[in-house]
Design a protein around this motif. Structure first.
Motif, PDB file in Angstrom:
ATOM      1  N   ALA A  63       0.998  -1.234   0.002  1.00  0.00           N
ATOM      2  CA  ALA A  63      -0.169   0.184  -0.214  1.00  0.00           C
ATOM      3  C   ALA A  63       1.157   1.312  -0.029  1.00  0.00           C
ATOM      4  O   ALA A  63       1.783   1.186   0.468  1.00  0.00           O
ATOM      5  N   PRO A  64       0.490   2.393  -0.542  1.00  0.00           N
ATOM      6  CA  PRO A  64       1.448   3.472  -0.619  1.00  0.00           C
ATOM      7  C   PRO A  64       1.755   4.174   1.046  1.00  0.00           C
ATOM      8  O   PRO A  64       1.351   3.195   2.100  1.00  0.00           O
ATOM      9  N   GLY A  65       2.925   4.329   0.632  1.00  0.00           N
ATOM     10  CA  GLY A  65       4.073   4.656   1.598  1.00  0.00           C
ATOM     11  C   GLY A  65       4.495   3.326   2.229  1.00  0.00           C
ATOM     12  O   GLY A  65       4.508   2.586   2.478  1.00  0.00           O
ATOM     13  N   SER A  66       5.389   3.345   3.301  1.00  0.00           N
ATOM     14  CA  SER A  66       5.762   2.219   3.489  1.00  0.00           C
ATOM     15  C   SER A  66       5.780   1.878   4.954  1.00  0.00           C
ATOM     16  O   SER A  66       5.586   2.490   6.263  1.00  0.00           O
ATOM     17  N   PRO A  67       5.849   0.235   5.284  1.00  0.00           N
ATOM     18  CA  PRO A  67       5.724  -0.112   6.769  1.00  0.00           C
ATOM     19  C   PRO A  67       6.664  -0.216   7.423  1.00  0.00           C
ATOM     20  O   PRO A  67       8.008  -0.127   7.210  1.00  0.00           O
ATOM     21  N   SER A  68       6.333   0.024   8.289  1.00  0.00           N
ATOM     22  CA  SER A  68       7.709   0.256   9.746  1.00  0.00           C
ATOM     23  C   SER A  68       7.202  -0.922  10.265  1.00  0.00           C
ATOM     24  O   SER A  68       6.520  -1.470  11.116  1.00  0.00           O
ATOM     25  N   PRO A  69       8.198  -0.956  11.525  1.00  0.00           N
ATOM     26  CA  PRO A  69       8.695  -2.745  12.086  1.00  0.00           C
ATOM     27  C   PRO A  69       7.323  -2.024  13.382  1.00  0.00           C
ATOM     28  O   PRO A  69       7.169  -1.232  13.533  1.00  0.00           O
ATOM     29  N   VAL A  70       6.683  -3.190  13.589  1.00  0.00           N
ATOM     30  CA  VAL A  70       5.511  -3.549  14.877  1.00  0.00           C
ATOM     31  C   VAL A  70       6.608  -3.410  16.015  1.00  0.00           C
ATOM     32  O   VAL A  70       8.015  -3.662  16.036  1.00  0.00           O
ATOM     33  N   PRO A  71       6.161  -2.822  16.960  1.00  0.00           N
ATOM     34  CA  PRO A  71       6.907  -2.177  17.996  1.00  0.00           C
ATOM     35  C   PRO A  71       7.149  -3.254  19.135  1.00  0.00           C
ATOM     36  O   PRO A  71       6.019  -4.429  18.564  1.00  0.00           O
ATOM     37  N   LEU A  97       6.694 -16.035  17.295  1.00  0.00           N
ATOM     38  CA  LEU A  97       7.740 -14.830  17.132  1.00  0.00           C
ATOM     39  C   LEU A  97       8.062 -14.114  18.870  1.00  0.00           C
ATOM     40  O   LEU A  97       6.674 -13.735  18.738  1.00  0.00           O
ATOM     41  N   ARG A  98       8.814 -14.260  19.397  1.00  0.00           N
ATOM     42  CA  ARG A  98       8.391 -13.504  20.505  1.00  0.00           C
ATOM     43  C   ARG A  98       9.038 -11.974  20.402  1.00  0.00           C
ATOM     44  O   ARG A  98      10.046 -11.593  19.209  1.00  0.00           O
ATOM     45  N   GLY A  99       9.117 -11.560  21.113  1.00  0.00           N
ATOM     46  CA  GLY A  99      10.021  -9.584  21.403  1.00  0.00           C
ATOM     47  C   GLY A  99      10.865  -9.618  21.668  1.00  0.00           C
ATOM     48  O   GLY A  99      12.144  -9.118  21.596  1.00  0.00           O
ATOM     49  N   ASP A 100      11.513 -10.929  22.031  1.00  0.00           N
ATOM     50  CA  ASP A 100      13.061 -10.658  22.377  1.00  0.00           C
ATOM     51  C   ASP A 100      14.129 -11.411  20.977  1.00  0.00           C
ATOM     52  O   ASP A 100      14.867 -11.553  20.727  1.00  0.00           O
ATOM     53  N   GLY A 101      13.215 -11.862  19.830  1.00  0.00           N
ATOM     54  CA  GLY A 101      13.820 -12.035  18.948  1.00  0.00           C
ATOM     55  C   GLY A 101      14.113 -13.773  18.582  1.00  0.00           C
ATOM     56  O   GLY A 101      14.670 -14.025  17.502  1.00  0.00           O
ATOM     57  N   GLN A 120      16.734 -10.230  10.068  1.00  0.00           N
ATOM     58  CA  GLN A 120      15.456 -11.349  10.560  1.00  0.00           C
ATOM     59  C   GLN A 120      14.284 -10.683  11.327  1.00  0.00           C
ATOM     60  O   GLN A 120      12.856 -10.235  11.039  1.00  0.00           O
ATOM     61  N   PHE A 121      15.160 -10.120  12.476  1.00  0.00           N
ATOM     62  CA  PHE A 121      13.894  -9.980  13.413  1.00  0.00           C
ATOM     63  C   PHE A 121      13.397  -8.180  13.484  1.00  0.00           C
ATOM     64  O   PHE A 121      11.695  -8.381  13.229  1.00  0.00           O
ATOM     65  N   THR A 122      13.713  -7.635  12.362  1.00  0.00           N
ATOM     66  CA  THR A 122      13.153  -6.213  11.229  1.00  0.00           C
ATOM     67  C   THR A 122      12.695  -6.683  10.483  1.00  0.00           C
ATOM     68  O   THR A 122      11.457  -6.151  10.185  1.00  0.00           O
ATOM     69  N   GLU A 123      13.323  -7.184   9.639  1.00  0.00           N
ATOM     70  CA  GLU A 123      12.226  -7.433   8.771  1.00  0.00           C
ATOM     71  C   GLU A 123      10.621  -8.119   8.689  1.00  0.00           C
ATOM     72  O   GLU A 123       9.659  -8.116   8.340  1.00  0.00           O
ATOM     73  N   LEU A 124      10.715  -9.318  10.206  1.00  0.00           N
ATOM     74  CA  LEU A 124      10.029  -9.614  10.250  1.00  0.00           C
ATOM     75  C   LEU A 124       8.821  -8.698  10.983  1.00  0.00           C
ATOM     76  O   LEU A 124       7.170  -8.969  10.609  1.00  0.00           O
ATOM     77  N   ARG A 125       9.450  -7.877  11.782  1.00  0.00           N
ATOM     78  CA  ARG A 125       8.159  -6.939  12.633  1.00  0.00           C
ATOM     79  C   ARG A 125       8.243  -6.198  11.460  1.00  0.00           C
ATOM     80  O   ARG A 125       6.672  -5.361  11.444  1.00  0.00           O
ATOM     81  N   THR A 126       8.931  -5.569  10.247  1.00  0.00           N
ATOM     82  CA  THR A 126       7.772  -4.895   9.049  1.00  0.00           C
ATOM     83  C   THR A 126       6.236  -5.630   8.383  1.00  0.00           C
ATOM     84  O   THR A 126       6.197  -4.457   7.525  1.00  0.00           O
TER      85      THR A 126
END
Length: 185
Positions: A63-71, A97-101, A120-126
């Motif tokens: 979609a328009p705009g870039s996705p950002s990693p979920v917090p 997938l857990r918050g500690d990676g 990898q963690f950043t890409e999954l969150r993105t």
């Protein structure tokens, strides 16, 4: 014969109960390696490489705009869980997938814990932050098809069930990125 709604509700209840049991008993303290060629069906990863088996090599937005990693709110946070069931062979796999990676994977009760690299963690969150995921229907299954794998994903407070028969690129990218982390024997 049960209608679509009854089948979907039964699967959601079963999956939620299974995930609740697994989530309550998993503490995420295991030390394991990221997926290797043997555990991902020939796909290898390294700390500097992008996610294995990524279709585009990056998390391109749908979609328009870039996705950002979920917090991430804490190490025990469940960012996403995916249960894969069905098929001719009777598959039953789970990946969380857990918050500690860490990535918890289980196949027919055989658990494994692995660690993602920072990339990898950043890409999954993105992928989880892709705004196109908000437009994905909660239920997309071809009820006339036989022996298809069924994917139940829980993320961002939603449960999505699919057999990948519909055209949902954002969901397909997420499934493709999580699949190499599934337990392989």
């Amino acid at each position: 014969m049960l209608g679509r709604g009854a089948v979907a509700a039964a699967v959601v209840v079963f999956t939620a109960g299974l995930l609740g049991l697994l989530g309550c008993s998993f503490e995420g303290g295991g030390a394991a390696e990221p997926p290797t060629a043997a555990s991902t069906g020939g796909v290898t990863t390294s700390a500097a490489s992008p996610l294995p088996n990524s279709t585009t090599g990056s998390a391109s937005p749908s979609a328009p705009g870039s996705p950002s990693p979920v917090p991430v709110t804490g190490p025990d946070q469940k960012l996403v869980s995916m249960t894969v069931t069905g098929g001719f062979a009777g598959v039953h796999q789970l990946v969380i997938l857990r918050g500690d990676g860490t990535v918890y994977a289980s196949e027919k009760g055989q658990p494994a814990v692995r660690h993602t690299s920072a990339a990898q963690f950043t890409e999954l969150r993105t992928l989880l932050g892709d705004p196109a995921l908000a437009d994905v229907p909660d239920f997309t299954m071809d009820m006339g098809a036989a022996d298809m794998l069924q994917y139940t994903l829980q993320f961002n407070g939603r449960t999505v069930m699919t057999d990948r028969s519909g055209d949902e690129p954002a969901l397909d990218r997420l499934i493709d990125a999580l699949s190499p982390w599934l337990s392989k024997k």
